[in-house]
Design an enzyme around this catalytic site. Structure first.
Site, mmCIF file in Angstrom:
data_model
loop_
_atom_site.group_PDB
_atom_site.id
_atom_site.type_symbol
_atom_site.label_atom_id
_atom_site.label_comp_id
_atom_site.label_asym_id
_atom_site.label_seq_id
_atom_site.Cartn_x
_atom_site.Cartn_y
_atom_site.Cartn_z
ATOM 1 N N GLU A 234 0.901 -1.288 -0.004
ATOM 2 C CA GLU A 234 0.117 0.042 -0.189
ATOM 3 C C GLU A 234 0.853 1.286 0.094
ATOM 4 O O GLU A 234 0.672 2.225 -0.643
ATOM 5 C CB GLU A 234 -0.881 0.027 1.221
ATOM 6 N N TRP A 237 1.787 1.701 -3.548
ATOM 7 C CA TRP A 237 0.685 2.412 -4.165
ATOM 8 C C TRP A 237 0.581 4.141 -4.027
ATOM 9 O O TRP A 237 0.309 4.503 -4.897
ATOM 10 C CB TRP A 237 -0.615 1.727 -3.700
ATOM 11 N N TRP A 265 -21.564 11.004 -19.031
ATOM 12 C CA TRP A 265 -21.842 11.247 -17.673
ATOM 13 C C TRP A 265 -23.310 11.801 -17.653
ATOM 14 O O TRP A 265 -23.715 12.576 -18.301
ATOM 15 C CB TRP A 265 -20.752 11.798 -16.896
ATOM 16 N N ASN A 300 -10.780 2.123 3.459
ATOM 17 C CA ASN A 300 -10.457 1.862 2.000
ATOM 18 C C ASN A 300 -11.518 1.078 1.142
ATOM 19 O O ASN A 300 -11.954 1.629 0.036
ATOM 20 C CB ASN A 300 -9.192 1.479 1.823
ATOM 21 N N TRP A 318 -16.595 11.121 -12.066
ATOM 22 C CA TRP A 318 -15.827 10.996 -10.735
ATOM 23 C C TRP A 318 -15.176 12.225 -10.290
ATOM 24 O O TRP A 318 -14.944 12.243 -8.876
ATOM 25 C CB TRP A 318 -14.510 10.279 -11.187
ATOM 26 N N TRP A 341 -9.961 7.448 -7.201
ATOM 27 C CA TRP A 341 -11.280 7.867 -8.110
ATOM 28 C C TRP A 341 -11.192 7.427 -9.363
ATOM 29 O O TRP A 341 -12.101 6.682 -10.122
ATOM 30 C CB TRP A 341 -11.647 9.370 -8.039
HETATM 31 C C1 LIG Z 1 -11.756 6.773 -4.162
HETATM 32 C C2 LIG Z 1 -10.525 6.563 -3.293
HETATM 33 C C3 LIG Z 1 -10.191 7.927 -2.568
HETATM 34 C C4 LIG Z 1 -8.851 7.833 -1.874
HETATM 35 N N1 LIG Z 1 -8.519 9.117 -1.312
HETATM 36 C C5 LIG Z 1 -7.298 9.284 -0.846
HETATM 37 C C6 LIG Z 1 -6.888 10.302 -0.258
HETATM 38 O O1 LIG Z 1 -7.261 11.610 -0.477
HETATM 39 N N2 LIG Z 1 -5.917 10.341 0.867
HETATM 40 C C7 LIG Z 1 -5.180 9.012 0.921
HETATM 41 O O2 LIG Z 1 -4.451 9.146 1.835
HETATM 42 N N3 LIG Z 1 -5.644 7.897 0.293
HETATM 43 C C8 LIG Z 1 -6.682 8.074 -0.269
HETATM 44 N N4 LIG Z 1 -7.208 6.772 -0.735
HETATM 45 C C9 LIG Z 1 -6.444 5.483 -0.440
HETATM 46 C C10 LIG Z 1 -6.725 4.794 0.963
HETATM 47 O O3 LIG Z 1 -8.235 4.528 0.850
HETATM 48 C C11 LIG Z 1 -6.554 5.558 2.002
HETATM 49 O O4 LIG Z 1 -4.973 5.817 2.264
HETATM 50 C C12 LIG Z 1 -6.507 4.423 3.319
HETATM 51 O O5 LIG Z 1 -7.946 4.185 3.487
HETATM 52 C C13 LIG Z 1 -5.969 5.130 4.623
HETATM 53 O O6 LIG Z 1 -6.491 4.448 5.671
HETATM 54 P P1 LIG Z 1 -5.058 3.666 6.472
HETATM 55 O O7 LIG Z 1 -4.127 4.621 6.745
HETATM 56 O O8 LIG Z 1 -5.650 3.115 7.599
HETATM 57 O O9 LIG Z 1 -4.599 2.691 5.545
HETATM 58 P P2 LIG Z 1 -3.539 1.540 5.583
HETATM 59 O O10 LIG Z 1 -4.431 0.473 4.726
HETATM 60 O O11 LIG Z 1 -3.138 1.282 6.776
HETATM 61 O O12 LIG Z 1 -2.265 1.850 4.486
HETATM 62 C C14 LIG Z 1 -1.178 2.643 4.643
HETATM 63 C C15 LIG Z 1 -0.921 3.687 4.221
HETATM 64 O O13 LIG Z 1 -0.733 3.750 2.566
HETATM 65 C C16 LIG Z 1 -1.287 4.436 1.959
HETATM 66 N N5 LIG Z 1 -2.125 3.993 1.139
HETATM 67 C C17 LIG Z 1 -2.875 3.006 1.250
HETATM 68 N N6 LIG Z 1 -4.056 2.587 0.324
HETATM 69 C C18 LIG Z 1 -3.528 3.497 -0.610
HETATM 70 C C19 LIG Z 1 -4.074 3.681 -2.129
HETATM 71 N N7 LIG Z 1 -5.020 2.953 -2.501
HETATM 72 N N8 LIG Z 1 -3.480 4.704 -2.742
HETATM 73 C C20 LIG Z 1 -2.459 5.464 -2.026
HETATM 74 N N9 LIG Z 1 -2.045 5.611 -0.973
HETATM 75 C C21 LIG Z 1 -2.626 4.463 0.003
HETATM 76 C C22 LIG Z 1 -1.808 5.615 2.905
HETATM 77 O O14 LIG Z 1 -0.845 6.495 3.131
HETATM 78 C C23 LIG Z 1 -2.054 4.735 4.177
HETATM 79 O O15 LIG Z 1 -2.018 5.803 5.176
HETATM 80 C C24 LIG Z 1 -8.492 6.637 -1.678
HETATM 81 C C25 LIG Z 1 -8.879 5.552 -2.187
HETATM 82 C C26 LIG Z 1 -9.934 5.529 -2.903
HETATM 83 C C27 LIG Z 1 -10.409 4.232 -3.522
#
Ligand SMILES: Cc1cc2nc3c(=O)[nH]c(=O)nc-3n(C[C@H](O)[C@H](O)[C@H](O)COP(=O)(O)OP(=O)(O)OC[C@H]3O[C@@H](n4cnc5c(N)ncnc54)[C@H](O)[C@@H]3O)c2cc1C
Length: 434
Positions: A234, A237, A265, A300, A318, A341
Site C-alpha cells: 500500500e 501504491w 456522464w 479503503n 468521478w 477515483w
Molecule cells: C476513491 C478513493 C479515494 C481515496 N482518497 C485518498 C486520499 O485522499 N488520501 C489518502 O491518503 N488515501 C486515499 N485513498 C487511499 C486509501 O483509501 C487510504 O489511504 C486509506 O484508506 C487510509 O487508511 P489507512 O491509513 O488506515 O490505510 P492503510 O491500509 O493502513 O495503508 C497505509 C498507508 O498506505 C497508503 N495507502 C493505502 N492505500 C492506498 C491507496 N489505494 N492509494 C494510495 N495510498 C494508499 C496511505 O498513506 C495509508 O495511510 C483513496 C482511495 C480511494 C479508492
C-alpha cells in the site's frame, strides 16, 4: 481543501512549533504573499540558503519553482529534498526511461530498489537560532472558523502531532500488521494503520513507517510477515500515485485514459445529493458515506464501493465524488484521491476494468457479514434481521413493521436497481470506445 484536513494541518503546525521549541528551536509563521514574506524573512535573519521538502502537486511545484528562481536571482542558494515519498519523480522508470502506468511492474521495480531506502534521520539535539529570533514577527495560526471552515461537526478519529502518529504506528505494528491482509477489508475491524492523515500532514516520516514495518516482520511468523508485505504494498501504491501525478498532471482535470473521455456522464443532482447524504437505499454505501460525514475519514474498501457506485451505478462523473471526498477527508491527498477515483471509475492508470462493477449487495455481505458496520452508522436499520440487512428492500411488510423500518419512509428504497444500473454503465462505457 475542506475543514477536516485544514484543521489537521493547523493542529500539526502547532504541534511542530511545540516540539521545536522543546528542542530549543522555533518556528516562524507568516501570512501574506509568499515571495514578499520569504524575502523579508531572509533580510531579517541574514539567511543565505533556503532548504525545503518537495511537494509534487502541480500548483505547489509551480510555486516552489517561482520561489527558487526569485531567490537564486538574488544569490540565495535553494535546495529541495525528497521527504514525502520513498521514491520520487524519475527514480523508478521503465527500462525505456518512461514512467510506469501499471502498478505491478512499478511495484517490482520499486521493491528491487527498496534496499536503498534510507533510515529516517535522528532528531536534532540543538539549534542555532538567529540572535534576533524572538523579535521576528510571528503570526498566529488562523482558526478554521476564521477561514469559514467548520470542523467541529466532525468526530475525528485521529489527533494531529508526531506523538499520536508514532502511537498509531506502534499500535498497528503490535496489534494488526500481522493480520493486515486478512483484516484490512472489513470496515468494522480496526485492521488498518490509520496513518493516512499523519503521512499527509508530515506528522511521521514515510521512511520511518517503512523501516518499522520491515523490522516488525522479524518478530512475526512467515505467514504474518507476508501480511506486512501487503501493507508495504500500500505504501508502494502511495508512491505510484505520486509519480502518476508528477508525470501526468493533466489527470487532475481529465481521464488518464483517452478512451473513456467521451463517456456520457449523467447530470443527476438529486441522486448526487442522495449519495452525498447517505440516502441511496444501499446500506453499505449509505453507512460508508455517513462514516465520512461523521469522522472525516472512510475505510479503503468503502472508498472503492462508494466511488464505484457513484461512477457506475449512478453514472455520475468521478470529479463530483473526488471533490466531495476532498472536502470531507482528513487525509485528503490529491495524488491518492485522484488515483483512487480514476481507478474506481475505470478511467485511470491501471484502473479497474470498466466491466468489473462491484455489486453493492455482494460487497456488503462479504465485507460486513454480521452487519456491525451498517448498524453502527444507520440506526434506522438497527432492528432489521441480518438476512435482510444488506437488501432491506426485500423485507416483507410484516418484517418492516416488526423492525420499525418502513422502506420508503424510515429508510429509502434503492435509488437505482443494480442490474439496470450495471447494463446502463456497460453501455455508456462501451459506447465511449472502451
Ligand atoms: C476513491 C478513493 C479515494 C481515496 N482518497 C485518498 C486520499 O485522499 N488520501 C489518502 O491518503 N488515501 C486515499 N485513498 C487511499 C486509501 O483509501 C487510504 O489511504 C486509506 O484508506 C487510509 O487508511 P489507512 O491509513 O488506515 O490505510 P492503510 O491500509 O493502513 O495503508 C497505509 C498507508 O498506505 C497508503 N495507502 C493505502 N492505500 C492506498 C491507496 N489505494 N492509494 C494510495 N495510498 C494508499 C496511505 O498513506 C495509508 O495511510 C483513496 C482511495 C480511494 C479508492
Amino acid at each position: 481543501m475542506g475543514a477536516p484536513i485544514t484543521h489537521f494541518f493547523f493542529e500539526s503546525v502547532k504541534a511542530l512549533a511545540g516540539n521545536l521549541s522543546y528542542l530549543g528551536g522555533g518556528l516562524v509563521l507568516r501570512r501574506g504573499d509568499f515571495l514578499t514574506e520569504i524575502e523579508r524573512l531572509i533580510q531579517e535573519t541574514g539567511a543565505r540558503a533556503l532548504y525545503f521538502n518537495k511537494d509534487y502537486e502541480p500548483d505547489a511545484r509551480a510555486r516552489d519553482a517561482r520561489i527558487a528562481a526569485f531567490l537564486e536571482a538574488k544569490g540565495i542558494m535553494v535546495q529541495g529534498f525528497k521527504d514525502q515519498v520513498l521514491f520520487e519523480e524519475n527514480e523508478i522508470l521503465t527500462q525505456a526511461g518512461s514512467p510506469y502506468t501499471v502498478f505491478t511492474p512499478y511495484s517490482r521495480a520499486w521493491l528491487a530498489r527498496s534496499i536503498e531506502i534510507p533510515l529516517p534521520t535522528s532528531y536534532p539535539t540543538s539549534f542555532r537560532l538567529p540572535e534576533n529570533f524572538s523579535a521576528l514577527e510571528n503570526v498566529f495560526i488562523p482558526t478554521t472558523a476564521e477561514l469559514k471552515l467548520y470542523h467541529s461537526r466532525y468526530d475525528f478519529l485521529v489527533t494531529a502531532g508526531e506523538r499520536s502518529a508514532h502511537d498509531a504506528l506502534q499500535m498497528f505494528l503490535k496489534e494488526a500488521a500481522g493480520a493486515y491482509q486478512d483484516q484490512r477489508n472489513f470496515p468494522s475491524i480496526k485492521g488498518t494503520s490509520m496513518l493516512s492523515a499523519f503521512l499527509r500532514a508530515g506528522n511521521i516520516s514515510i521512511r520511518e513507517v517503512y523501516h518499522q514495518a520491515v523490522k516488525a516482520k522479524n518478530s512475526l511468523t512467515p505467514e504474518q510477515a507476508k501480511q506486512v508485505d501487503v501493507f508495504i504494498s500500500e505504501l508502494i501504491w502511495r508512491d505510484f500515485y505520486f509519480q502518476v501525478l508528477y508525470h501526468f498532471p493533466f489527470v487532475i482535470n481529465q481521464d488518464f485514459k483517452t478512451s473513456s473521455r467521451e463517456i456520457a456522464w449523467r447530470n443527476a443532482p438529486e441522486e448526487l445529493l442522495a449519495w452525498k447524504e447517505g440516502r441511496t437505499g444501499y446500506p453499505i454505501v449509505d453507512a460508508a458515506m455517513r462514516q465520512l460525514l461523521k469522522h472525516g475519514w472512510m475505510h479503503n474498501r468503502l472508498r472503492m464501493i462508494t466511488a464505484m457506485f457513484l461512477t457506475k451505478h449512478l453514472l455520475i462523473h468521478w470529479k463530483e465524488g473526488e471533490r466531495f471526498f476532498a472536502h470531507h477527508l482528513i487525509d485528503f491527498d490529491l495524488a491518492a484521491n485522484n488515483g483512487g477515483w480514476q481507478w474506481s471509475a475505470s478511467t485511470g492508470t491501471d484502473a479497474q476494468p470498466y466491466f468489473r462493477i462491484f455489486n453493492p449487495f455482494e460487497q456488503s455481505r462479504q465485507f460486513d457479514p454480521k452487519g456491525d458496520f451498517i448498524r453502527k452508522f444507520i440506526p434506522e436499520l438497527a432492528n432489521v434481521p441480518l438476512r435482510f440487512l444488506h437488501k432491506p428492500w426485500e423485507m416483507p411488510t410484516e418484517v418492516q413493521i416488526a423492525s420499525a423500518c418502513l422502506i420508503g419512509k424510515d429508510y429509502p428504497a434503492p435509488i437505482v436497481e443494480h442490474r439496470y444500473a450495471r447494463e446502463r454503465a456497460l453501455a455508456a462505457f462501451g459506447a465511449s470506445g472502451k
